[in-house]
Design an enzyme around this catalytic site. Structure first.
Site, PDB file in Angstrom:
ATOM      1  N   THR A  75     -33.065   6.040   4.730  1.00  0.00           N
ATOM      2  CA  THR A  75     -32.127   4.926   4.777  1.00  0.00           C
ATOM      3  C   THR A  75     -32.268   4.127   6.052  1.00  0.00           C
ATOM      4  OG1 THR A  75     -29.869   4.333   4.207  1.00  0.00           O
ATOM      5  CG2 THR A  75     -30.125   5.972   5.920  1.00  0.00           C
ATOM      6  N   CYS A 112     -40.690   0.160   6.712  1.00  0.00           N
ATOM      7  CA  CYS A 112     -40.299   1.546   6.434  1.00  0.00           C
ATOM      8  C   CYS A 112     -40.315   1.830   4.937  1.00  0.00           C
ATOM      9  CB  CYS A 112     -38.900   1.800   7.009  1.00  0.00           C
ATOM     10  SG  CYS A 112     -38.299   3.469   6.664  1.00  0.00           S
ATOM     11  N   THR A 124     -36.863   2.472   3.201  1.00  0.00           N
ATOM     12  CA  THR A 124     -35.891   1.383   3.243  1.00  0.00           C
ATOM     13  C   THR A 124     -36.307   0.334   2.224  1.00  0.00           C
ATOM     14  OG1 THR A 124     -35.566   1.759   5.622  1.00  0.00           O
ATOM     15  CG2 THR A 124     -34.831  -0.362   4.745  1.00  0.00           C
TER      16      THR A 124
END
Length: 174
Positions: free
Chosen positions: A4, A162, A165
């Site tokens: 996250t 990322c 994400t």
């Protein structure tokens, strides 16, 4: 914490919390549109989590009870949660981190019972946190963007870098 990105930006008298929507289980994406941020205490406080969803919900509930107990005093509630987290055997096993903020203060509460208030009002957690943090600091210092635009652009940058994400960003603003 894997999976996250949560970013808090307090800039020019505005407070924003942003989170991505991706939920992973191991190497697999199982959900694209999760909401990892919440409004608490009569919509005056924002909170976001990184880590295990079940553990995070337990922390939200505990933090909400602290807010009620201390009548919405963010700092006192965060301090008391951090103390409980450090001393309670069950809480110590939780795998999560929280960012909580109101219009005047921002705190990161860690699983070690640490309570950190960033100097500049910008803080991030999760796997994509370092990317979002760097982008938000650069944007805050080098553009005329407002807090919400900074958070949205920084989260978009983190999502490009990322793998944990995604670009499905939730944003709450005070």
């Amino acid at each position: 914490m894997h999976s996250t990105t949560i970013l808090a930006v307090r800039h020019r008298e505005h407070a924003v919390l942003a989170g991505d929507g991706q939920v992973t289980f191991g190497q697999t994406v199982v959900k694209q549109g999760a909401r990892k941020i919440r409004r608490l205490y009569n919509d005056r406080i924002l909170a976001g989590f990184a880590g295990s969803a079940a553990d995070s919900f337990a922390l939200f509930a505990r933090f909400e009870s602290k807010l009620e107990q201390y009548r919405g005093n963010l700092e006192r509630s965060a301090v008391e949660l951090a103390k409980d987290w450090r001393s309670d055997r069950i809480l110590r096993r939780l795998e999560a981190m929280l960012i909580v903020l109101d219009k005047t203060a921002t705190f990161l509460v860690s699983g070690n019972g640490d309570l950190i208030e960033p100097d500049d009002g910008i803080v991030a957690i999760g796997t994509g946190g370092p990317y979002a943090l760097a982008a938000a600091k650069a944007l805050a210092n080098n553009t005329e963007l407002g807090a919400r635009a900074i958070a949205e652009q920084a989260m978009a940058i983190a999502a490009e870098i990322c793998i944990y994400t995604n670009g499905n960003i939730s944003v709450e603003e005070l």
